[in-house]
Design an enzyme around this catalytic site. Sequence first.
Site, PDB file in Angstrom:
ATOM      1  N   CYS A  36       0.829  -1.202   0.000  1.00 25.64           N
ATOM      2  CA  CYS A  36       0.000   0.000   0.000  1.00 25.64           C
ATOM      3  C   CYS A  36       0.871   1.263   0.000  1.00 25.64           C
ATOM      4  O   CYS A  36       1.489   1.601   1.015  1.00 25.64           O
ATOM      5  CB  CYS A  36      -0.934  -0.010   1.206  1.00 25.64           C
ATOM      6  SG  CYS A  36      -1.862   1.518   1.447  1.00 25.64           S
ATOM      7  N   CYS A  39      -0.200   3.998   2.493  1.00 27.71           N
ATOM      8  CA  CYS A  39       0.141   3.586   3.856  1.00 27.71           C
ATOM      9  C   CYS A  39       1.573   4.003   4.192  1.00 27.71           C
ATOM     10  O   CYS A  39       1.854   4.508   5.289  1.00 27.71           O
ATOM     11  CB  CYS A  39       0.003   2.074   4.015  1.00 27.71           C
ATOM     12  SG  CYS A  39      -1.670   1.440   3.773  1.00 27.71           S
TER      13      CYS A  39
END
Length: 299
Positions: A36, A39
């Site tokens: 991700c 993230c």
Amino acid sequence: MGLNLDEQKAVDRFRKAVAEPSMTQLVILDFWAEWCGPCKALTPVLEKVAAEYADKGVVLAKVNVDEEQFIASQFQVRSIPTVYAIFQGQPVADLTNARTESQLKSMLDQILAKLPVQPGGEPEQDLAPLIAMGEDALAGGDGERAAGIFMQILDMAPDNAEVLSGLIRSFVAAGRLEEADQVLDSLGEPLSSDPQVDRARKALALAKDKPEDSELAALRAAAAERPADMDAQLAFAGAAFAAGERDTAAETLLRMIAFDREWNEGAAKAKLLQIFEAIGLEDPWVSATRRKLSTVLFG
């Protein structure tokens, strides 16, 4: 609790990493994954702010959704990053949209102003809100959920009589009478004779009287056919309460008291008071039924 071994291990990891610290501190819970990109951009922000707010009782916990799929599913995580503020085991705010330091700090300041977060160290746990949560589950008839709550509290306060009482009564409500017995048998003095534990003991004793469906039906029929037979009425009242029909049990006992309060040295009143003690004198149902008893006794 209906969980397989892997799920139970996941719950235990979450309890130690998130739920237990959140009892006194505010946990920033970050759901993320290695693949991700957003993230990875958010992580330094979360880590920096959590470090700056550590003296205010804020800690950061990270959950890799690939490794902890069960926990992610419990929080209904649909996209990542997903970030929550957790206090006393419950989400209190969604921080997902706070992507900058200033946004995150602003949200944390608002949350910290409203919650009794305790910074630093390991201060004594305030068990009252957690016990209330367990008692609410019990009052709602969810013995399994209540047992789960009280077992978690017991990890923090293994010698707390109120918690032990809640756990035993939860097992009783869930029909797990052997486990209730095991908890009681494991207690030494002075816990074994504590009034809270004695309350749970009485609840267990009443539950052990639970009859088979056919036996309850026979007792119900006998009580209906012989309304003046006090022995039949008392037997049915005890069986009805053990079977979960506490309204029926109370109504039967109140009729007996109104008919002859002195019968068998006040056995009907004694049975009703035993039920009150087992449920708890502060319970709303008990309070309402005690008022009915006062009306019968004093008009």
